[in-house]
Every structure is written in structure tokens, then in C-alpha cells.
Design a protein around this motif. Structure first.
Motif, PDB file in Angstrom:
ATOM      1  N   ASP A   1       0.858  -1.187   0.000  1.00 42.15           N
ATOM      2  CA  ASP A   1       0.000   0.000   0.000  1.00 42.15           C
ATOM      3  C   ASP A   1       0.889   1.231   0.000  1.00 42.15           C
ATOM      4  N   PHE A   2       0.972   1.897  -1.141  1.00 42.82           N
ATOM      5  CA  PHE A   2       1.772   3.110  -1.279  1.00 42.82           C
ATOM      6  C   PHE A   2       0.841   4.253  -1.684  1.00 42.82           C
ATOM      7  N   PRO A   3       0.269   4.977  -0.699  1.00 39.41           N
ATOM      8  CA  PRO A   3      -0.677   6.052  -1.026  1.00 39.41           C
ATOM      9  C   PRO A   3      -0.083   7.035  -2.019  1.00 39.41           C
ATOM     10  N   VAL A   4      -0.925   7.556  -2.894  1.00 41.82           N
ATOM     11  CA  VAL A   4      -0.457   8.424  -3.974  1.00 41.82           C
ATOM     12  C   VAL A   4       0.295   9.633  -3.432  1.00 41.82           C
ATOM     13  N   PHE A   5      -0.172  10.215  -2.320  1.00 39.87           N
ATOM     14  CA  PHE A   5       0.487  11.423  -1.815  1.00 39.87           C
ATOM     15  C   PHE A   5       1.862  11.127  -1.230  1.00 39.87           C
TER      16      PHE A   5
END
Length: 489
Positions: free
Chosen positions: A252-256
């Protein structure tokens, strides 16, 4: 004690020098073939020891790929082998790309490394505004972390809400004055992404795509996590407790946060990128030097990172690195004209620990300096076939035959704990005994040996070595806790 193993992100105090120095190549074709065979045997042995399902390896020497190999499986479920096309998560090694992106904008006169971030970004908390761009890049900002390191989730009441997390972290107090100390921190790279977007006029991922992927020749590399469909993506795994099986990793690598993690690539395309970086196609040579130059804390002591790149500290054969998720890594040896890339699909496999050994096949002086891991590898092979008795004599013979230094305390500690994880306490005792013999003043070694004795049911010996560890390190809380339990029995 396993939790106290030293980090590989060590301090380097050497000055940067021009890139592009060519390392000595194997003298003949037969030597080159033997080198490749020896490296392949080493990698296969380490994959088996560490239970790494799949791996890619590339060695770059003098600006050219001299070795490119694939090993194992990209997917255990479907028994798909690793190929040149397989893509791996590089996790936090993405930060090296962010460092290059910042330096590209420095070259364009759009960013000043010494400027406070408040000069570029508005609306930040007052206490954040004086942090410099360099202090963000080298993790000395002192800012609170948007990612809770204990839980691995975003801070705030809604761990899946990026906006809420960003608001929550800005309400937290700073942890130190800017430049006072090093602390790895994802907030730094959220701010750097915002900086790059503002000063370039385009989204961070688009800037990296156009200014790095497209220029270097990386048509299959890109950003994404488990929620995205990524063709040829190798599955990601971690070992189950006890190392008896695998579990899928839900990345899980959030866009921000994509300036800090999120690139998927393969070793071949990363090689193209490193070659482009060192050949002047991404940055001028002076900018590359600055990118990799060690940075300092306020008191003048060296910081652990350069600009987006961890620095590997030692006397000679300096290296800068990208390391991500304890599963993917690349080292560049600027003085020696060498780079090594190892990507794997096992979180916790720590392929960065293999890189110096691979590099040592091309840099003989590095092997003499850092060849302890290879000595441990050869000793482990020997012990597997002849038993764990007399490890000290076996090691002495290996060192004489191959001209290698002693394994480090960390090399032996890691091996011993893998044996404990596989429920082989007697073998672990033998390894930790060797560690204590080689490093008798190491509190951690005595603690580890005590733990192995305890696992093997040798209570009195465990107490002896826990006490010795505590004598050497009175702050060893693990030894205190175990002695309290053992003395009460």
C-alpha cells in the motif's frame, strides 16, 4: 539479541569524487565465466538460506552491464519463473529517484538546497517552515512522521484517509530542531513531492516519468501498489512466523506518498537509469557529485544520508545506495566504476546484505575489506555438509584458502537467528559460540548465545551469558528481563 542488529545504513564521512572510474575487469574470458558461476552459486545459496523465492541481479562495470541473471520464481502460486520482464517493488529506494528529481530542478535554478521549505510551500505549520530542502532529503528535519512506524498505518483517526492523516501530522509537535539528528521519516518525502510538483508545474509521478524513465529507457517502470494492475509484476511475500511458509504482502503506497515509495521496475531498467545518471543524461556530473556528497548535522557530525540516497560508510570503496522494504537494493561505488542491483520478492530478505560480496568479485580490495559475509557463506556451506563441530577451525581454513577477513558479528548473529527460527538451537549455539570467540567484548553476541542456550534448555549457561552481556552493556533490557524469568524458575 536480534532486535539490536546494526543497521546497514551506516555513516560515511568521505568526500564525493567524480564518477566514472573504471574498476578492474576479470583478466580473461575464463575468469569472467568463473566469476559469474561463483556469483550465481553465492546468490543461490543465499536465496536458499534466506528463503527468497525470486531475484534479479545486474552488475554494471565501467558504464556497461557485465552480468545479468534471473533466479527463482516471480509467483509461488502459479510457479512463474523470474524473467528479464519481471517487475519488482523497490519500495523506499524510490527516494533515490526523488533525490534526482530535486537535483534536476536545482540545475534549472528552481530549487535551492539550502532554502527553507516555507519559501516554496505555503500553509505549513510555523515550526515546519524553517526546515531546509537538504534536511528533508537527508531525514534530519525533526518533523513528526505521517506514518506510524509501530502500526505501519497513517497517523490520525482514519488510517486510510490521506487528507485526514496530513492534517493530523501537521498538528503534532516537532520531534527535534532541524538538523539536530537523523530520523527516517515519510513526512519529509511528502513535502518533497509537493515541492517538486510546485516547482516543475506537473504531478510528481509525471515529472519522474518524463525526466527519468523516458530519458533513461525504462518503458515498463512505473508507480503502483497492490490496488493497481501491473503487468509482469512479481508477487510480494513475507515469511510466516517460524519461517515455515509464506504470506502474501499487500503493498500500500498512497499516492500522496509516492516520492517515498511506489516504483515498480526490473534490474535491467534500473541499470539503464544508473548508467544514464552517471553518463550525464539525467544530471551534469557536478550535480551527481552533489547528489551523493555526504551531508552533516548541525554539530558537524556526518549524517546518515546524502540527498535521497543512504550512504554506506567505511574506509575506502565508498558506496551510495537505494534500499527498499528489506527486499530490493542497489549500490553504486563511484570511486570504482561499479554498481550492483539486486531485486527480490521477499520482504525481509535483505538483499542489500549480499551486494558488497557480489561487488567484491570485481573489486578485490573490497573483498579483503568486506569479505566477511562471503566467509560466513562458505562456512555455512561447509557446516551443512560436514556438521557444526569445530567451526573456528573450518573458518580459519576458509580464510586461508580464499584470503578473506573474519565474518562480522552481524554476519554470525544473522545466521544464528535464522537457525533459531528454524528450531535448530544446537546449531545456533555453535554459531553464536564462534561469534563470542571472535568478539568476546560484544554484549550483543553474549546475549544471542544466551538466547540460544535458553532455547536448547541449557538454563545455567544461558544465565552465565546473559549476565556477561549485562556486564558489557548495563542498558541491555532484554538480558535483564530474561534473567528475571530464569532466576525465578
Amino acid at each position: 539479541m536480534n532486535s539490536r542488529l546494526p543497521s546497514v545504513l551506516l555513516v560515511m564521512a568521505l568526500a564525493a569524487v567524480p564518477v566514472g572510474v573504471v574498476a578492474a575487469a576479470p583478466a580473461t574470458q575464463s575468469q569472467a565465466l568463473r566469476t559469474e558461476q561463483d556469483i550465481a552459486a553465492f546468490v543461490r545459496g543465499e536465496m536458499q538460506e534466506r528463503q527468497i523465492p525470486g531475484l534479479q541481479l545486474v552488475v554494471i562495470q565501467g558504464g556497461k552491464v557485465v552480468l545479468k541473471r534471473n533466479f527463482g520464481l516471480a509467483s509461488l502460486q502459479y510457479q512463474v519463473p523470474v524473467t528479464d520482464a519481471s517487475l519488482f517493488s523497490i519500495n523506499s529506494a524510490t527516494k533515490a529517484f526523488a533525490g534526482v528529481a530535486v537535483m534536476q530542478l536545482v540545475q534549472q535554478g528552481k530549487i535551492d538546497l539550502a532554502a527553507p521549505i516555507g519559501q516554496y510551500l505555503t500553509g505549513l505549520p510555523t515550526a515546519w517552515q524553517a526546515v531546509t530542502v537538504t534536511q528533508l532529503l537527508n531525514h534530519t528535519s525533526g518533523l513528526p512522521d505521517v506514518l506510524d512506524q509501530r502500526s505501519g498505518k497513517l497517523v490520525g483517526p482514519q488510517p486510510d484517509d490521506a487528507d485526514a492523516a496530513w492534517q493530523a501530522v501537521q498538528a503534532l509537535p516537532v520531534e527535534a530542531q532541524p538538523g539536530e539528528r537523523y530520523r527516517y521519516n515519510q513526512t519529509n518525502y511528502v513535502l518533497l513531492a509537493q515541492l517538486i510538483e510546485r516547482q516543475s508545474g506537473q504531478p510528481f509521478v509525471s515529472f519522474v516519468q518524463r525526466q527519468q524513465f523516458d530519458v533513461a529507457g525504462m518503458p515498463h517502470s512505473g508507480f503502483g501498489d497492490a490496488k493497481d494492475v501491473v503487468a509482469n509484476k512479481a508477487s510480494s511475500y513475507m515469511l510466516d512466523r517460524g519461517g515455515k511458509g509464506y504470506r502474501n504482502v499487500n503493498e500500500d503506497f498512497p499516492v500522496f506518498m509516492r516520492a517515498g515509495a511506489g516504483i515498480n521496475s526490473n534490474a535491467g531498467e534500473l541499470a539503464n537509469w544508473l548508467i544514464a545518471l552517471q553518463s550525464g543524461r539525467l544530471l551534469a556530473s557536478a550535480s551527481v557529485e552533489r547528489l551523493w556528497q555526504p551531508t552533516s548535522l548541525n554539530d558537524g557530525k556526518p549524517a546518515t544520508w546524502a540527498l535521497g540516497w543512504p550512504t554506506i560508510g567505511r574506509d575506502g570503496h565508498r558506496a551510495v545506495a537505494g534500499i527498499g522494504g528489506a527486499r530490493s537494493a542497489f549500490y553504486v561505488y563511484p570511486n570504482d566504476g561499479l554498481a550492483v542491483i539486486i531485486l527480490s520478492n521477499l520482504a525481509g530478505g535483505q538483499p542489500e546484505q549480499l551486494i558488497d560480496t557480489v561487488a567484491g568479485f570485481y573489486i578485490p580490495a573490497l573483498r579483503q575489506q568486506r569479505g566477511g559475509a562471503y566467509a560466513a557463506h562458505l562456512l555455512r556451506n561447509n557446516a551443512a555438509s560436514t556438521g557444526f563441530e569445530g567451526l573456528d577451525k573450518k573458518l580459519a581454513a576458509i580464510r586461508r584458502q580464499h584470503g578473506l577477513p573474519e565474518p562480522t558479528e552481524n554476519d554470525l548473529n544473522a545466521w544464528g537467528y535464522r537457525l533459531l527460527g528454524r528450531k535448530q538451537p544446537k546449531q545456533a549455539v555453535a554459531v553464536f559460540q564462534l561469534g563470542v570467540q571472535l568478539y568476546p567484548q560484544g554484549a550483543n553476541g553474549h546475549d544471542s548465545l544466551a538466547e540460544a542456550y535458553e532455547a536448547d534448555g541449557a538454563k545455567a549457561l544461558a544465565i552465565t551469558h546473559y549476565r556477561r552481556s549485562l556486564e558489557l552493556d548495563p542498558a541491555n533490557t532484554h538480558a535483564v528481563a530474561r534473567l528475571r524469568v530464569l532466576d525465578a524458575d
